[in-house]
Design a protein around this motif. Sequence first.
Motif, PDB file in Angstrom:
ATOM      1  N   ALA A   1      -2.684  -5.654  -5.919  1.00 27.68           N
ATOM      2  CA  ALA A   1      -1.499  -5.911  -5.100  1.00 27.68           C
ATOM      3  C   ALA A   1      -1.487  -7.378  -4.717  1.00 27.68           C
ATOM      4  O   ALA A   1      -2.429  -7.862  -4.078  1.00 27.68           O
ATOM      5  CB  ALA A   1      -1.514  -5.041  -3.849  1.00 27.68           C
ATOM      6  N   ARG A   2      -0.442  -8.086  -5.126  1.00 27.35           N
ATOM      7  CA  ARG A   2      -0.315  -9.498  -4.758  1.00 27.35           C
ATOM      8  C   ARG A   2       0.529  -9.620  -3.494  1.00 27.35           C
ATOM      9  O   ARG A   2       1.589  -9.007  -3.390  1.00 27.35           O
ATOM     10  CB  ARG A   2       0.309 -10.305  -5.890  1.00 27.35           C
ATOM     11  CG  ARG A   2       0.661 -11.745  -5.514  1.00 27.35           C
ATOM     12  CD  ARG A   2       0.790 -12.646  -6.710  1.00 27.35           C
ATOM     13  NE  ARG A   2      -0.517 -12.845  -7.342  1.00 27.35           N
ATOM     14  CZ  ARG A   2      -0.712 -13.579  -8.442  1.00 27.35           C
ATOM     15  NH1 ARG A   2       0.325 -14.165  -9.032  1.00 27.35           N
ATOM     16  NH2 ARG A   2      -1.917 -13.714  -8.954  1.00 27.35           N
ATOM     17  N   PHE A   3       0.058 -10.442  -2.578  1.00 29.02           N
ATOM     18  CA  PHE A   3       0.738 -10.609  -1.289  1.00 29.02           C
ATOM     19  C   PHE A   3       1.366 -11.995  -1.188  1.00 29.02           C
ATOM     20  O   PHE A   3       0.850 -12.975  -1.737  1.00 29.02           O
ATOM     21  CB  PHE A   3      -0.257 -10.434  -0.133  1.00 29.02           C
ATOM     22  CG  PHE A   3      -0.660  -9.021   0.123  1.00 29.02           C
ATOM     23  CD1 PHE A   3      -0.130  -8.312   1.199  1.00 29.02           C
ATOM     24  CD2 PHE A   3      -1.580  -8.383  -0.698  1.00 29.02           C
ATOM     25  CE1 PHE A   3      -0.501  -7.004   1.441  1.00 29.02           C
ATOM     26  CE2 PHE A   3      -1.965  -7.070  -0.461  1.00 29.02           C
ATOM     27  CZ  PHE A   3      -1.417  -6.377   0.607  1.00 29.02           C
TER      28      PHE A   3
ATOM     29  N   PHE B   1       2.697  -3.639   3.552  1.00 31.15           N
ATOM     30  CA  PHE B   1       3.445  -3.319   2.341  1.00 31.15           C
ATOM     31  C   PHE B   1       4.654  -4.227   2.091  1.00 31.15           C
ATOM     32  O   PHE B   1       4.921  -4.583   0.945  1.00 31.15           O
ATOM     33  CB  PHE B   1       3.861  -1.852   2.357  1.00 31.15           C
ATOM     34  CG  PHE B   1       2.727  -0.913   2.026  1.00 31.15           C
ATOM     35  CD1 PHE B   1       2.235  -0.814   0.735  1.00 31.15           C
ATOM     36  CD2 PHE B   1       2.142  -0.137   3.020  1.00 31.15           C
ATOM     37  CE1 PHE B   1       1.177   0.026   0.431  1.00 31.15           C
ATOM     38  CE2 PHE B   1       1.094   0.720   2.724  1.00 31.15           C
ATOM     39  CZ  PHE B   1       0.607   0.803   1.421  1.00 31.15           C
ATOM     40  N   PRO B   2       5.419  -4.647   3.129  1.00 32.77           N
ATOM     41  CA  PRO B   2       6.573  -5.518   2.840  1.00 32.77           C
ATOM     42  C   PRO B   2       6.182  -6.871   2.251  1.00 32.77           C
ATOM     43  O   PRO B   2       6.997  -7.529   1.609  1.00 32.77           O
ATOM     44  CB  PRO B   2       7.236  -5.698   4.205  1.00 32.77           C
ATOM     45  CG  PRO B   2       6.762  -4.566   5.016  1.00 32.77           C
ATOM     46  CD  PRO B   2       5.377  -4.281   4.547  1.00 32.77           C
ATOM     47  N   GLN B   3       4.929  -7.297   2.473  1.00 38.91           N
ATOM     48  CA  GLN B   3       4.497  -8.591   1.969  1.00 38.91           C
ATOM     49  C   GLN B   3       3.941  -8.524   0.545  1.00 38.91           C
ATOM     50  O   GLN B   3       3.534  -9.536  -0.018  1.00 38.91           O
ATOM     51  CB  GLN B   3       3.444  -9.192   2.908  1.00 38.91           C
ATOM     52  CG  GLN B   3       3.994  -9.652   4.250  1.00 38.91           C
ATOM     53  CD  GLN B   3       4.241  -8.511   5.225  1.00 38.91           C
ATOM     54  OE1 GLN B   3       3.450  -7.577   5.329  1.00 38.91           O
ATOM     55  NE2 GLN B   3       5.344  -8.578   5.946  1.00 38.91           N
TER      56      GLN B   3
ATOM     57  N   GLN C   1       1.575   4.484  -7.846  1.00 38.09           N
ATOM     58  CA  GLN C   1       2.846   5.090  -7.423  1.00 38.09           C
ATOM     59  C   GLN C   1       3.007   5.037  -5.914  1.00 38.09           C
ATOM     60  O   GLN C   1       4.089   4.712  -5.394  1.00 38.09           O
ATOM     61  CB  GLN C   1       2.919   6.536  -7.913  1.00 38.09           C
ATOM     62  CG  GLN C   1       3.054   6.689  -9.410  1.00 38.09           C
ATOM     63  CD  GLN C   1       3.112   8.142  -9.839  1.00 38.09           C
ATOM     64  OE1 GLN C   1       3.335   9.031  -9.018  1.00 38.09           O
ATOM     65  NE2 GLN C   1       2.918   8.390 -11.128  1.00 38.09           N
ATOM     66  N   ASN C   2       1.947   5.357  -5.189  1.00 43.09           N
ATOM     67  CA  ASN C   2       1.998   5.332  -3.724  1.00 43.09           C
ATOM     68  C   ASN C   2       2.342   3.950  -3.208  1.00 43.09           C
ATOM     69  O   ASN C   2       3.189   3.785  -2.329  1.00 43.09           O
ATOM     70  CB  ASN C   2       0.656   5.775  -3.147  1.00 43.09           C
ATOM     71  CG  ASN C   2       0.533   7.267  -2.953  1.00 43.09           C
ATOM     72  OD1 ASN C   2       0.318   7.741  -1.845  1.00 43.09           O
ATOM     73  ND2 ASN C   2       0.665   8.033  -4.023  1.00 43.09           N
ATOM     74  N   TYR C   3       1.669   2.929  -3.736  1.00 47.43           N
ATOM     75  CA  TYR C   3       1.913   1.574  -3.256  1.00 47.43           C
ATOM     76  C   TYR C   3       3.339   1.130  -3.560  1.00 47.43           C
ATOM     77  O   TYR C   3       3.973   0.439  -2.738  1.00 47.43           O
ATOM     78  CB  TYR C   3       0.905   0.607  -3.883  1.00 47.43           C
ATOM     79  CG  TYR C   3      -0.488   0.676  -3.296  1.00 47.43           C
ATOM     80  CD1 TYR C   3      -0.807   1.608  -2.304  1.00 47.43           C
ATOM     81  CD2 TYR C   3      -1.492  -0.187  -3.721  1.00 47.43           C
ATOM     82  CE1 TYR C   3      -2.085   1.672  -1.767  1.00 47.43           C
ATOM     83  CE2 TYR C   3      -2.770  -0.140  -3.190  1.00 47.43           C
ATOM     84  CZ  TYR C   3      -3.068   0.792  -2.220  1.00 47.43           C
ATOM     85  OH  TYR C   3      -4.327   0.847  -1.692  1.00 47.43           O
ATOM     86  N   ALA C   4       3.851   1.525  -4.722  1.00 45.25           N
ATOM     87  CA  ALA C   4       5.221   1.154  -5.072  1.00 45.25           C
ATOM     88  C   ALA C   4       6.215   1.823  -4.122  1.00 45.25           C
ATOM     89  O   ALA C   4       7.172   1.186  -3.650  1.00 45.25           O
ATOM     90  CB  ALA C   4       5.513   1.543  -6.518  1.00 45.25           C
ATOM     91  N   ILE C   5       5.994   3.101  -3.823  1.00 44.57           N
ATOM     92  CA  ILE C   5       6.886   3.807  -2.889  1.00 44.57           C
ATOM     93  C   ILE C   5       6.823   3.168  -1.515  1.00 44.57           C
ATOM     94  O   ILE C   5       7.847   2.904  -0.873  1.00 44.57           O
ATOM     95  CB  ILE C   5       6.522   5.302  -2.817  1.00 44.57           C
ATOM     96  CG1 ILE C   5       6.869   6.014  -4.128  1.00 44.57           C
ATOM     97  CG2 ILE C   5       7.239   5.977  -1.646  1.00 44.57           C
ATOM     98  CD1 ILE C   5       6.388   7.454  -4.204  1.00 44.57           C
ATOM     99  N   ARG C   6       5.616   2.878  -1.049  1.00 38.80           N
ATOM    100  CA  ARG C   6       5.465   2.297   0.281  1.00 38.80           C
ATOM    101  C   ARG C   6       6.069   0.887   0.351  1.00 38.80           C
ATOM    102  O   ARG C   6       6.712   0.514   1.336  1.00 38.80           O
ATOM    103  CB  ARG C   6       3.983   2.247   0.675  1.00 38.80           C
ATOM    104  CG  ARG C   6       3.454   3.570   1.172  1.00 38.80           C
ATOM    105  CD  ARG C   6       3.996   3.869   2.564  1.00 38.80           C
ATOM    106  NE  ARG C   6       3.668   5.234   2.952  1.00 38.80           N
ATOM    107  CZ  ARG C   6       4.500   6.258   2.915  1.00 38.80           C
ATOM    108  NH1 ARG C   6       5.739   6.094   2.489  1.00 38.80           N
ATOM    109  NH2 ARG C   6       4.127   7.452   3.291  1.00 38.80           N
ATOM    110  N   ALA C   7       5.846   0.088  -0.672  1.00 36.62           N
ATOM    111  CA  ALA C   7       6.398  -1.262  -0.684  1.00 36.62           C
ATOM    112  C   ALA C   7       7.922  -1.229  -0.725  1.00 36.62           C
ATOM    113  O   ALA C   7       8.589  -2.101  -0.159  1.00 36.62           O
ATOM    114  CB  ALA C   7       5.855  -2.045  -1.872  1.00 36.62           C
ATOM    115  N   LEU C   8       8.466  -0.218  -1.383  1.00 40.74           N
ATOM    116  CA  LEU C   8       9.917  -0.058  -1.454  1.00 40.74           C
ATOM    117  C   LEU C   8      10.489   0.450  -0.131  1.00 40.74           C
ATOM    118  O   LEU C   8      11.576   0.048   0.289  1.00 40.74           O
ATOM    119  CB  LEU C   8      10.253   0.927  -2.579  1.00 40.74           C
ATOM    120  CG  LEU C   8      11.695   1.031  -3.065  1.00 40.74           C
ATOM    121  CD1 LEU C   8      12.160  -0.291  -3.649  1.00 40.74           C
ATOM    122  CD2 LEU C   8      11.810   2.147  -4.099  1.00 40.74           C
TER     123      LEU C   8
END
Length: 603
Positions: free
Chosen positions: A169-171, A153-155, A137-144
């Motif tokens: 997490a795929r970059f 996170f943007p990558q 959940q954290n990674y999804a929020i941060r990436a968003l």
Amino acid sequence: MTLTPNRDTLLRDLSRRRLLKAVGFGAVGVAGANVLTACAGGDNAANATVGQFTGVYDFDLDAQTRNVAVEDGALLTNSVYVDLFLTSSAFYNWATHEWDYLLVESSTWEGDDLIVSLRPGLKWSDGTDLNADDLHQNYAIRALEAPSWSVGFPQITELEKLDDLSVRARFDAPFPGIELQVLKHRIFSKSTYGDFGERAIELFGGGVRQGDDEHNEFNAEFIAFDPDEIICSGPYKFDPGQLADARITLVRNEEGYQGTEVGFDEIVVHKGDNRQASLLIQQGEVDYSTLATSAADQQAFQSVEGLRSVEHPGYDGCGLMFNYRKKPELKDVRVRKALAHLLDSDQIGQVARGEAYGRVDHYAGLVDLQAEQIFSADELAGFETYDLDHDKATELLEDAGWTKEDGIWLLPDGEEAAFEVIGVVGWGDFELTATQVEEAWNDFGIKTTASNVPSDNPWGIWAAGDFEVAVRHWGNPEIPGYWGAFQMNYLVENARTEENPGQDFDLKVDSPSQGEVDLEKLVEVAKTAPSEEEQIEALKTMSIVFNELLPRIPIWTYKYLAPALEGVRVESFDDGHPAAQNQIYRDNHVILSLIQGDLKPVE
């Protein structure tokens, strides 16, 4: 980085000698006693429990939210004490460029995928498990939420929960160091943010990114969210019964990370700004503080028994940024070098920061500590230095076509040379640097006026190019990768557009030794090249160009002398900690030592 209302006027009237005396030998007046009484929150010596560690920070219990996920100043989250209650996933060692894992147990690259695994058995302060659902959940929020210009996170293009502890997490086109902000991420609880987290997973998986309509709707709710409490992951948690305007008490969170291993039962954070903090330190109320202290405060600290300084290196410094559009005469490198040779950097640093400054030896665009890590001593010996040298300044200006008549320097077209140097109101070290540059250049015959811009948005003023010469940072204290310094030096406040020209420094330059160089491209190479060798080559080129062309003038480097009290509540502070070269506000080794259980209370 705070002064009385008429300080500008006062400083202009002070000679250099009086400035040194004023800031070097001041003493704390009795006027501070009332402030101290209001801030101290009682007699700590009488009320202290066994195993209490005390700090100080200028929090606002009522105004600051408990929405720690927004990262814009929730309660204590901008302080170094945040890792004690909301621990980072991992700690980065700035000297070795290695990870010290905290909540995270491991991270592994598999092609373009970063596999991040949490330690087993972690719990939140509300008793719920800290697991891969939190991480996902954290990674999804941060990436968003992450702005497209940031790194990490943007990558991320895909996210997947692998098991109860791991997330993939795929970059997109990963490069060395791209994972920094991901691994340093401070996880917030699904108990508080679960609804947002599930929505973020769905939105991100559906291709929504920052700025899309769906994201804007999500973001408005996310920012406005105001939870009642901060659920903690670290060895300490907030004690609701000990939250007061004057002090906050954190108590041991036994089920949190390292909750049974830390040496102190309580963490007390007193409320105090820079000045109030100095008074509390002099009273022996504070064990460790990272707030700014003046030269006068540093003098006064010498009388406090058991008080010493923990030295943290600086990865940025203070110098001069030029506006090449408003003052085209500065496009001549000889002029820039001459102006540098008129400054006594040691004296300016001493006046501005007391003992909490470092001189600049290499003028490489990187702080000396970093320059010495990528260049050999023989290579650095070939770098030009810009110490105080009036004869050299005269030679350079005359070579550039300037002339001197009746003690006043004239430009090649016969106009009188003149500059305005701006500091920032309330940033004492910037104000004092500006006034000393003013005095040094005036003394040499170059008409100079120092003034200060409001502190609410100097970044906007710099970016808009609303200055001639600005006291500004160089280097980079936020990005441990070497490329961060050149992003700061060359790209920040240098958009070169009509609306936001900033420095308006042309990044396609002709270097005496390197030939034609595109600095903007080199910053990208230094950041994203697939091999360390390619990165270092780009960094070396940019450093050499900086030294040869001096696009801005480094004057002094930050050195952080954090007051630390030994023998009262804390046994001692370790200068030999493996992470002692870490940046004080990003990866503080004292706080890491406390979390690891190495910082011990007095028995």
